[in-house]
Enzyme design. Structure first.
Site, PDB file in Angstrom:
ATOM      1  N   ARG A  17     -15.093  12.945  12.225  1.00 51.98           N
ATOM      2  CA  ARG A  17     -15.861  11.733  11.942  1.00 51.98           C
ATOM      3  C   ARG A  17     -16.542  11.142  13.153  1.00 51.98           C
ATOM      4  O   ARG A  17     -17.692  10.704  13.058  1.00 51.98           O
ATOM      5  CB  ARG A  17     -14.904  10.690  11.377  1.00 51.98           C
ATOM      6  CG  ARG A  17     -14.392  11.131  10.060  1.00 51.98           C
ATOM      7  CD  ARG A  17     -13.391  10.193   9.523  1.00 51.98           C
ATOM      8  NE  ARG A  17     -13.075  10.656   8.181  1.00 51.98           N
ATOM      9  CZ  ARG A  17     -12.138  10.140   7.424  1.00 51.98           C
ATOM     10  NH1 ARG A  17     -11.405   9.147   7.882  1.00 51.98           N
ATOM     11  NH2 ARG A  17     -11.930  10.604   6.222  1.00 51.98           N
ATOM     12  N   GLY A  54       0.857  -1.183   0.000  1.00 55.01           N
ATOM     13  CA  GLY A  54       0.000   0.000   0.000  1.00 55.01           C
ATOM     14  C   GLY A  54       0.893   1.233   0.000  1.00 55.01           C
ATOM     15  O   GLY A  54       2.090   1.150  -0.287  1.00 55.01           O
ATOM     16  N   HIS A  77     -16.758   5.644  10.052  1.00 56.06           N
ATOM     17  CA  HIS A  77     -16.914   6.734   9.095  1.00 56.06           C
ATOM     18  C   HIS A  77     -18.392   7.066   8.952  1.00 56.06           C
ATOM     19  O   HIS A  77     -19.212   6.177   8.760  1.00 56.06           O
ATOM     20  CB  HIS A  77     -16.326   6.307   7.745  1.00 56.06           C
ATOM     21  CG  HIS A  77     -16.128   7.454   6.815  1.00 56.06           C
ATOM     22  ND1 HIS A  77     -17.172   8.104   6.232  1.00 56.06           N
ATOM     23  CD2 HIS A  77     -15.011   8.078   6.390  1.00 56.06           C
ATOM     24  CE1 HIS A  77     -16.695   9.084   5.475  1.00 56.06           C
ATOM     25  NE2 HIS A  77     -15.393   9.096   5.553  1.00 56.06           N
TER      26      HIS A  77
END
Ligand SMILES: Cc1cc2nc3c(=O)[nH]c(=O)nc-3n(C[C@H](O)[C@H](O)[C@H](O)COP(=O)(O)OP(=O)(O)OC[C@H]3O[C@@H](n4cnc5c(N)ncnc54)[C@H](O)[C@@H]3O)c2cc1C
Ligand code: FES
Lengths: 250, 637
Positions: free
Chosen positions: B330, B42, B266
């Site tokens: 969030r 990643g 989220h």
């Protein structure tokens, strides 16, 4: 929420070079809100319960961006909806009683690994041949010292949006990788950062593409039609032009 | 086990300079003698592999996917923060630092966060030089937007595909090293064990996912960049192959696991549509820049949204948090959505959703502008729900998205096992109890491009590392125990599906260790998880064999690890009786329902040491010292 049932003909193949065949399955009580891959998950759960080998297929993000999931569905890469990856296809695109044939990408350069899984590492090698800007971490000037017009940057982004799924190769009767390769060449070729290596890049990437055993482009446009990111074939012409210029430069 | 955070002394702004000066270096000619095993491709892993390859180390890079380009980072949508202050709106390194420490509810290490803010500016330069097509203004300069929890515009983006473009940039640099021989790729490999020799990380065991062969690889250091553990909840926005396996097996070999209960939920994800659901889809936080969140004022109001007049709508975020409005962080947005639904005012078939409405924005700037800003997200929403968000408001519900906890690392990103370094979402380092939007990409790239090249050199330059080969007994032992676990999984031959267990575990985690946690609920989870684990090992069906591609076996191994790890997450949540950031203990809230910290008792990092499956782990505390930012009750009102 509606429920349908569908008949499936799915390509099963034990391993590379082994014989394969289409095997019949049925998927009952499929919610039309399910994604296509969720429908396959349910079929697999049924097989696993019976201790049978699950159907191998790839997916990861399941939201149309990683490029892992492509399948040929009723003869068309990613199925009936344009601009869609397989994972974003939903069962509402099918009718009760439909028969759906599911096969892997078919191309010499993408050998089957198992069932619906193929080996696409050739794409990585094409990028490795030149799909980058050569510079080492740390040496970059300030990001704003190089203004790039919005149009150019948007056009580069259109090409950079390629997810490397291989649908273009799967759709092409010659199994050519021109759309994939030209997308990267165009992305970098449009930007000022890509200029210093523009001509060496195109030669190295195109030569690698040929070495991998991908076919020639005969301009049918099948690739563009199935590309889940709707990448334009205009890049292919640009790739040819740059390749020819590179040849003249020697 | 002793936790030494190795934070350099001196003022926060000069710590990193000092560390870089005091760190040992490795002579360029000697670098190729060192083999570095980088697990994960990643943003964190790819940027580390590329940078170390460029510097001349001998790098081996491993990932699960068929290509490193498909790592989960590819899915990040909204953007990446950097304290460039290009907008001249009051941003600075100090402000990004401050916002991040505050956003993390004062549960992050100041020194790490400051370094992150400092490096953020170089990340943008680096990515532009790679050809990342960031959004631009008409004058040709880089465009910014603001993101949840921030009052300045410091987020850089590439349409709704920022993660993709950043990852492709790092991947292309890495592929250049692959072609040059500095990096060797090992895709379709899953790390199943860490090999520790003389107390140092010296290798890994991986399964070749195509042939099934267990391979051993020796090296001088191991870098884990294997991402987060959000899929312990089964349903999350994470890619379906995400797992805790590499981190968990390293934990079992001695690496402390820090703050596992810090998970991020989220606020804007597409709601669950049925039992078949395999993952949830995030709608980028950036949508809250233009979308307004609301529910009907009346409970059980089932009229379609267009029939609910303005005066009967509750724009609860704007009402409760006038200065941040829809852009609250969030954790705050998620909790409020849950409260609205718990209050019987949720919308949609399940009542588990709130509206995100673009009607006003479309009137204000026009549909074209909205299409340009969010076109691909709107299309994605339309594809999944069969509804047109240009015409009807989106329906949204919170979902597990990111995990702030991870393997404990010191300032040098080294775990409690010397030589094992942990990067990106897999470590616990920078986000405290809540991560701000657009900060994960920043951290992944900061770790890989700008931190590890220095701190790894220091480790290699200051450590005696006798040559080891994979013939060493430690490799044989690790391989044999990995093999034994695989054999056991295949030999159960029960009749329950792996997915069924994953789903059940996810349900327990979500119900008892999700958005709101209580003492009683967490204790229930601590009873149920071991029961489920036992059931798994007695009744799971893992068909196929181990000598070829067997996705059932892969999934079973990951679920088996989650059935152990889930227990640790719950224990951590039980131990932390305060609320902070994403960790909300119902017992600890302010009168108006916000998270109530308990700094006196919990201003520490909880690092857990493994003692055996089902055995209580040992808690080690790293006290958090705030020299710059004074912890206060977070307020976004
Ligand atoms: C939908 C979505 C949107 C997001 N949007 C944003 C955003 O706008 N801004 C932002 O800052 N953040 C965003 N995030 C968060 C961010 O994307 C991630 O936190 C970040 O990309 C993690 O990067 P990483 O390099 O640490 O790990 P990952 O990208 O998760 O990579 C993990 C790697 O490790 C490998 N791996 C894992 N386990 C093993 C194993 N056992 N053996 C071998 N290899 C293994 C995988 O193959 C992969 O290569 C988003 C996340 C999601 C889910
Ligand atoms: S699974 Fe990622 S694009 Fe389909």
């Amino acid at each position: 929420m509606a429920t349908i049932s569908v008949k499936l003909k799915i390509w099963r193949q034990d391993g590379p070079g082994k014989p394969g065949r289409l095997v019949d399955y049925t998927a009952d009580t499929v919610s039309t809100d399910m994604s296509f891959l969720e429908m396959l998950d349910v079929v697999n759960e049924g097989l696993i319960k019976k201790g049978e080998d699950a159907i191998a297929f790839e997916s990861d993000c399941r939201e149309g961006i990683c490029g892992a999931c492509g399948l040929v569905i009723n003869g068309v890469p990613n199925g009936p909806v344009r601009g869609t990856t397989t994972c974003q296809l939903h069962m509402r695109s099918f009718k009760h009683g439909d028969t759906i044939t599911i096969e892997p990408w078919r191309a010499k350069a993408f050998p089957v690994v198992k069932d619906l899984v193929v080996d696409r590492s050739a794409f990585d090698r094409i990028i490795g041949a030149g799909g980058y800007v050569s510079f080492n971490t740390g040496g970059a000037p300030d990001g704003n010292c190089l203004p790039i017009s919005k149009d150019v940057s948007e056009a580069a982004m259109d090409m950079a949006a390629c997810i490397g799924c291989g649908s273009c190769v799967a759709a092409c009767k010659n199994a050519a990788a021109h759309l994939f390769t030209s997308a990267k060449i165009t992305h970098l070729g449009l930007l000022p950062q890509g200029q210093p290596e523009r001509y060496t890049r195109v030669v190295r990437m195109v030569d690698q593409m040929d070495a991998e055993g991908f076919g020639n482009c005969s301009n049918e446009g099948e690739c563009e039609a199935v590309c889940p990111k709707e990448i334009s074939i205009s890049g292919i012409a640009r790739m040819y032009r740059d390749y020819q210029k590179a040849a003249l430069k020697g | 086990m002793k936790l030494d955070s190795k934070i350099p002394s001196g003022p926060v702004a000069s710590k990193w300079d000092r560390a870089r000066f005091e760190n040992k270096l490795v002579n360029p000619a000697n670098r190729r003698k060192f083999t570095i095993l980088v697990v994960g491709t990643g943003l964190a892993g790819a940027s580390a592999a590329a940078s170390l390859g460029e510097q001349g180390y001998n790098v081996k890079s491993f990932c699960i996917q068929d290509s490193p380009r498909r790592a989960h980072s590819i899915a990040a949508q909204g953007g990446i923060n950097a304290a460039k202050n290009y907008q001249n709106d009051g941003d600075s390194i100090y402000r990004l630092f401050y916002d991040t420490v505050k956003g993390g509810d004062y549960r992050a290490r100041e020194a790490n966060v400051y370094r992150l803010a400092q490096s953020s500016v170089s990340i943008i330069d680096q990515c532009v030089a790679q050809g990342v097509p960031f959004a631009r203004e008409y004058g040709g300069l880089l465009d910014n937007r603001s993101f949840g929890g921030s009052q300045v515009e410091r987020t850089f983006y590439a349409r709704g595909q920022t993660g993709q473009q950043l990852l492709l940039g790092a991947y292309s640099s890495m592929m250049r090293q692959v072609a040059d021989g500095g990096v060797t790729l090992y895709p379709r490999r899953e790390m199943l064990d860490l090999v520790v020799i003389d107390g140092k990380a010296r290798g890994i065991v991986v399964r070749n996912l195509i042939t099934g062969e267990l391979e051993t690889h020796a090296g001088d250091a191991v870098l884990l960049a294997t991402g987060g553990y959000g899929t312990v909840y089964y349903l999350s926005t994470n890619a379906v192959n995400s797992n805790v396996t590499a981190a968990w097996r390293a934990h079992k070999r001695g690496a402390a696991f820090a703050n596992p209960c810090y998970t991020q939920i989220h606020p804007t994800c597409i709601p669950v549509s049925g039992e078949h659901q395999s993952k949830l889809t995030l709608m980028s936080e950036s949508l809250r820049n233009d979308g307004r969140v609301w529910v009907p004022k009346k409970q059980g109001d089932s009229r379609p949204p267009e029939q609910i007049p303005e005066s009967e709508r509750d724009y609860y975020l704007e009402r409760k948090y006038p200065s941040f409005g829809n852009l609250v962080p969030r954790d705050v947005a998620s909790r409020n959505a849950k409260q609205a639904c718990d209050d019987g005012r949720g919308v949609g078939e399940s009542g588990l959703a709130v509206y995100l409405d673009f009607a006003d924005a479309i009137t204000r700037v026009g549909e074209d502008v909205i299409r340009m800003r969010y076109g691909n997200l709107f299309d994605m929403y339309n594809r999944i729900t069969d509804e047109d968000p240009y015409k009807v408001p989106m329906r949204m519900y919170p979902a597990i998205h990111y995990t702030m906890g991870g393997l404990w690392v010191d300032y040098n990103l080294q775990s409690t096992v010397p030589g094992l370094h942990v990067l990106g979402e897999a470590n616990f380092s920078d986000h405290g109890a809540n991560r701000l939007g657009a900060s994960a990409l920043m951290q992944g790239l900061c770790d890989g491009y700008f931190v590890i090249p220095y701190t790894l050199a220091h480790y290699l330059g200051s450590t005696t590392l006798p040559a080891v080969s994979t013939d060493h007994d430690a490799f044989k032992e690790a391989k044999a125990s990995t093999q034994a676990r695989i054999n056991t999984l295949l030999s159960v031959k029960g009749n329950q599906t792996i997915r069924g267990f994953h789903r059940k575990l996810g349900r327990i985690m979500w119900d008892y260790a999700g958005m709101a946690r209580t003492d009683a609920g967490l204790r229930t989870a601590l009873e149920e998880i071991p029961k489920l684990r036992e059931e798994f090992w007695n009744t799971v069906s893992v068909p196929g064999d181990q000598n070829n591609l067997n996705q059932s076996l892969e999934h079973a191994g990951r679920v088996a690890d989650y059935l152990e790890f889930g227990e640790l997450l719950v224990r951590d949540a039980l131990n932390r009786t305060e609320s902070c950031g994403g960790h909300f203990r119902e017992e600890s809230q302010t009168p108006d329902g916000e998270a109530q910290r308990d700094d006196e008792h919990f201003s520490y990092v909880a690092a857990w040491e493994f003692q055996g499956v089902g055995k209580e782990p040992v808690l080690h505390k790293e006290p958090l010292v705030f020299e710059e930012v004074h912890p206060t009750q977070r307020s976004y009102k």
